[in-house]
Design a protein around this motif. Structure first.
Motif: not given
Ligand SMILES: Nc1ncnc2c1ncn2[C@@H]1O[C@H](COP(=O)(O)OP(=O)(O)O)[C@@H](O)[C@H]1O
Ligand SMILES: [Mg+2]
Lengths: 293, 258
Positions: A182, A184-187, A189-192, A195, A199-200, A203-204, A292, B89, B96, B100, B102, B118
């Motif tokens: 999970i 990795e999915a965020a990273f 997408l370029g998520t800092p 965040k 944001k992940v 909430p998860v 979740y 990215r 993956f 996965n 969210f 973002n």
């Protein structure tokens, strides 16, 4: 051969049935006392629960004696305890919830580093410290040095120290259950980093975090010993953090010590019990609604 | 062989070496190119560095703290290492091995997660359009349009994986990286993903790690064969499968190891 097999199955079925009864008995043994306690409190305390119970401060001995001798409902209520508890719990929550969540996330993110394990051990030790000792610590720090007298702030300090390790532990444990994929999915997408946490991760794991906070709250709501050394108690409603305040469990202790107020012991206990039980139920319902992971 | 060089490659890997711990290289001095609008399969026995190489292409390998990278990767002629990872990215998306999505987000929210995570603000109609397009592109739209606001985790594994592809292409990337995307799926879901990749290469450049040789043979245009961190052989899939130049490639393709 066939007979042996049938015998075998019969034996297993018998074991199965026996175990089932043992489990049912265990469940009954755990559940019955809760119903007995609530039922008993309700029976003895319901008469005192009316509007005044929530809006008026505790009666003095004389009022209680007059009522008791004429067989009437004791006047007054637990308003001073309610407001005091609320005040201290809110202050303790304002400090311990954000700090506990942040520390928990920090420990999870830096789990293997040396200072992280140091903080983790500290948290574990703190969780095992008897609450009266936390009261003494808050007394030494706050009552003696800051508010120069018993105060709501001192009570909040003791409650904060109690809540912190509970929240830190539950936060870290909850975060551990989030699969790495999970993040990795965020990273991907370029998520800092920060965040991703806000944001992940949060909430998860919301249900676990909320459960941890609510259980910590219901744990401190009934604390009495540390408050005796810090908040002391007050006969009237007060919202001044530098002055003594009452709390519901403190009031129960006061009522218990006054033979004329025994009836209030039951109603105040009933209230506290129902309140803490509903917090537990609330945390359960949140946990199942936002689960979740 | 000749038309490989007529257009500028999308990705150009130059002398890339990656070590998780000092001195222990998982990828050793790899040089390769990835052609635009093609599917490139990276094959090799497990542990040979396929994932590491793939993850380097959008710098996901940097998540490991002590990683050491030498060499360079060029995206459209520009090194990816000085770029901001957000920018990189967005151009190079990733899917993956295990689906996965969210778990706290709806199907709809999952598709636009790249934007919301973002803080890229979109108007509602823009968002709707992105969601519908991405889901149509992964052939999921008809299956989920009724439940866009249910959680993504309620879908089947194959649907979840297509949702993850949709989430990656919602950013309209140039390159899509996939790390064994079908290894957790059943054969029907696998063939759906394979068909999908064949469609997607018209718009995107696809790099696919797979340990399934027949999958590589079925859908890829180019193949790379890695062994113990080295890129042993790379070229057109057809050539590589029919006339491998290296003995190790041949041994792998004939099932001698792996
Ligand atoms: N996080 C890590 N830390 C240390 N070594 C790793 C890590 N991930 C992979 N490796 C090592 O790097 C090598 C290549 O791994 P990987 O790229 O995952 O291979 P593949 O995807 O081909 O199975 C393996 O020897 C593996 O043990
Ligand atoms: Mg791999």
């Amino acid at each position: 051969m066939d007979n042996l097999l049938i015998d075998n199955i019969r034996r297993r079925n018998r074991t199965n049935t026996r175990l089932k009864y043992i489990i049912i008995a265990g469940a009954v043994i755990t559940v019955v006392p809760i119903f007995l306690i609530v039922g008993n409190l309700a029976l003895k305390g319901y008469r005192q629960i009316n509007l005044a119970f929530f809006t008026e401060p505790a009666p003095d001995t004389f009022q209680a004696m007059m009522a008791a001798s004429s067989g009437e409902v004791i006047p007054g209520g637990i308003a001073n305890g309610l407001t005091g508890s609320l005040l201290m719990v809110i202050i303790a929550s304002l400090v311990s919830i954000p700090l506990g969540l942040m520390t928990g996330v920090y420990l999870y993110e830096n789990g293997t580093k040396r200072y992280a394990s140091f903080i983790r051990s500290l948290t574990e030790i703190l969780q095992g410290v008897p609450s009266i000792i936390l009261g003494i610590i808050a007394y030494l720090w706050v009552v003696r040095n800051i508010t120069r007298g018993y105060s709501a702030l001192a009570g909040s300090t003791a409650l904060t120290i109690m809540m912190l390790p509970l929240i830190i532990r539950s936060t870290e444990e909850t975060m551990k259950m989030i699969p790495v994929t999970i993040r990795e999915a965020a990273f991907a997408l370029g998520t800092p980093y920060y965040k991703m946490i806000i944001k992940v991760l949060i909430p998860v794991s919301f249900s676990g975090l909320a459960t941890g906070v609510l259980l910590a709250l219901s744990r401190i709501l009934g604390e009495t010993a540390p408050l005796m050394l810090t908040a002391l108690g007050s006969p009237s409603v007060s919202l001044d953090v530098t002055r003594p305040v009452s709390a519901v469990p403190l009031l129960i202790w006061d009522f218990y010590n006054d033979p004329n107020m025994v009836n209030l012991v039951w109603s105040a206990s009933l209230f506290l019990m129902v309140f803490v039980l509903s917090m537990n139920l609330l945390s359960r319902s949140i946990a199942s609604k936002h689960k979740y992971i | 062989m000749s038309d490989t060089h007529t257009t500028e490659p999308v990705l150009k890997i130059e002398g890339l070496s990656i070590a998780y711990e000092p001195g222990r290289y998982a990828v050793k001095d790899v040089s390769a190119t990835v052609r635009r609008n093609s599917i490139t399969a990276i094959m090799g026995p497990s542990g040979c560095g396929k994932s590491t190489l793939l993850r380097a292409m959008n710098r996901m390998h940097e998540l490991y703290p002590n990683i050491e990278t030498r060499g360079d990767i060029l995206l459209d002629g520009k090194s990816i290492f000085p770029m901001s990872v957000i920018e990189l990215r967005r151009k190079v998306g990733m899917v993956f091995q295990r689906p996965n999505p969210f778990p706290n987000m709806t199907i709809y929210e999952n598709v636009v997660a790249g934007y919301s995570l973002n803080d890229i603000r979109l108007k509602k109609n823009q968002r709707d359009e992105i969601v519908e397009n991405a889901l149509r592109n992964v052939t999921l739209w008809d299956e989920v349009k009724e439940f866009l606001f249910r959680k993504g985790t309620f879908l089947s594994g194959g649907q979840q994986q297509r949702l993850c592809v949709a989430r990656a292409i919602a950013f309209n990337p140039e390159v899509l990286l996939l790390d064994e995307p079908t290894s957790a799926l059943d054969p029907i879901a696998t063939s759906k993903i394979e068909d999908l990749l064949g469609e997607l290469k018209k718009k995107y450049t696809i790099v696919l790690v797979t340990h399934n040789m027949s999958q590589a043979a079925r859908i890829s245009d180019d193949s790379m064969f890695m062994y113990l961190g080295e890129l042993v052989e790379a070229g057109r899939t057809e050539t590589l499968f029919t006339t491998p130049k290296d003995a190790r490639t041949e041994a792998y393709l004939t099932g001698k190891f792996g």
